[in-house]
Design an enzyme around this catalytic site. Structure first.
Site, PDB file in Angstrom:
ATOM      1  N   LYS A  48       0.835  -1.192   0.000  1.00  0.00           N
ATOM      2  CA  LYS A  48       0.000   0.000   0.000  1.00  0.00           C
ATOM      3  C   LYS A  48       0.879   1.255   0.000  1.00  0.00           C
ATOM      4  O   LYS A  48       2.032   1.212   0.448  1.00  0.00           O
ATOM      5  CB  LYS A  48      -0.880   0.033   1.253  1.00  0.00           C
ATOM      6  CG  LYS A  48      -1.961  -1.017   1.310  1.00  0.00           C
ATOM      7  CD  LYS A  48      -2.745  -0.881   2.612  1.00  0.00           C
ATOM      8  CE  LYS A  48      -3.854  -1.904   2.698  1.00  0.00           C
ATOM      9  NZ  LYS A  48      -4.943  -1.653   1.739  1.00  0.00           N
ATOM     10  N   ARG A 122     -10.951 -11.075   1.370  1.00  0.00           N
ATOM     11  CA  ARG A 122     -11.893 -12.010   0.758  1.00  0.00           C
ATOM     12  C   ARG A 122     -11.336 -13.429   0.763  1.00  0.00           C
ATOM     13  O   ARG A 122     -12.085 -14.407   0.842  1.00  0.00           O
ATOM     14  CB  ARG A 122     -12.214 -11.557  -0.666  1.00  0.00           C
ATOM     15  CG  ARG A 122     -11.035 -11.576  -1.628  1.00  0.00           C
ATOM     16  CD  ARG A 122     -11.213 -10.700  -2.847  1.00  0.00           C
ATOM     17  NE  ARG A 122     -11.305  -9.292  -2.506  1.00  0.00           N
ATOM     18  CZ  ARG A 122     -11.437  -8.325  -3.416  1.00  0.00           C
ATOM     19  NH1 ARG A 122     -11.484  -8.618  -4.700  1.00  0.00           N
ATOM     20  NH2 ARG A 122     -11.514  -7.061  -3.029  1.00  0.00           N
TER      21      ARG A 122
END
Length: 267
Positions: A48, A122
């Site tokens: 990130k 997920r």
């Protein structure tokens, strides 16, 4: 190796924690609450940007909601059988970390091409719902996660997004939100529309969408739902990325929501 793959770059061992509250009849199947517990999310090898990364300590907001809801249900001696599962991982870049392009096999038996190591929540929840449905024999699953930044675009910073394969479960999560103050709003559930976004030439699915403008929050939810193929369960997903965090603090969003939803579902 889906959940485990997320955490291999960390010195802290990944864990799948299971909690149980048996307050109902022995014959009643339990409802299962599942939380994404990425205790810190650097993005892994798909790192990130540095600005704002400090608040990725809040990427365990879903698991915090589940732990809090389990405590609340036990404290009020709820007449329900409830299982709480939290998948705890730390997503870090390291010489041992998984690479973009790696293929892992999930608990459901389906293979995942890890196209983006920052789409890890997920993957964690895919193994969690599979465990609940295949090993624990539940027929209602509610999962909670700080899953997508797109949730805040879709439903804002005060409403969590709900995606469900069952009208009664969806209604319970919406009504519980209004009652508890942990507000929610439903988004589309359309497997046939969203699964093609994860098409992979070398695995059953990728973990990242092709078109980021096509209902990302619903797509991410569908990735989780995909791991329930072959089992009959009612499932509801709560993406609480926005409402779980304010300023520099977690809000506790989801605790009252999940506890109230359990009551409304008659569990």
């Amino acid at each position: 190796h889906a959940l485990l793959g997320v955490g291999v770059g960390s010195e802290r061992e990944s864990q799948m924690v299971i909690m149980k509250w048996d307050g109902g009849k022995k014959s009643d199947k339990p409802v299962c609450l599942i939380g994404k517990g990425v205790t810190f999310d650097s993005g892994g090898i798909s790192l990130k940007p540095g600005a704002g990364m400090w608040d990725m300590k809040g990427d365990m907001g879903g698991s915090a909601a589940v732990v809090g809801a389990m405590h609340a249900l036990a404290a009020r001696k709820a007449k329900a059988n409830v299982v709480g599962i939290v998948g705890l991982v730390e997503n870090m870049p390291d010489g041992k970390a998984q690479n973009p392009g790696d293929i892992v096999t999930s608990m459901s038996g389906q293979t995942i091409e890890v196209q983006n190591t920052d789409a890890e929540g997920r993957v964690v929840l895919g193994d969690g719902v599979s465990l609940a449905a295949r090993e624990l024999g539940v027929d209602i699953i509610l999962d909670a996660a700080t899953l997508t930044g797109a949730q805040m675009i879709a439903t804002g910073s005060l409403h969590a997004a709900v995606v469900s394969n069952d009208d009664k479960v969806e209604r319970a999560l919406v009504d519980a939100g209004k009652s508890s103050g942990d507000l929610t709003h439903p988004l589309p559930f359309a497997p046939a529309f969203y699964r093609p976004e994860f098409a992979s030439p070398i695995a059953d699915m990728r973990n990242s969408v092709k078109n980021r403008a096509n209902a990302q929050t619903s797509c991410a939810a569908e990735f989780i739902h995909w791991h329930l193929d072959g089992v009959k369960v009612r499932w509801g997903h709560v993406d609480l990325a926005g409402p779980s965090w304010r300023g520099d603090r977690g809000t506790g969003f989801g605790v009252a929501l999940l506890a109230d939803a359990v009551r409304r579902l008659g569990q």
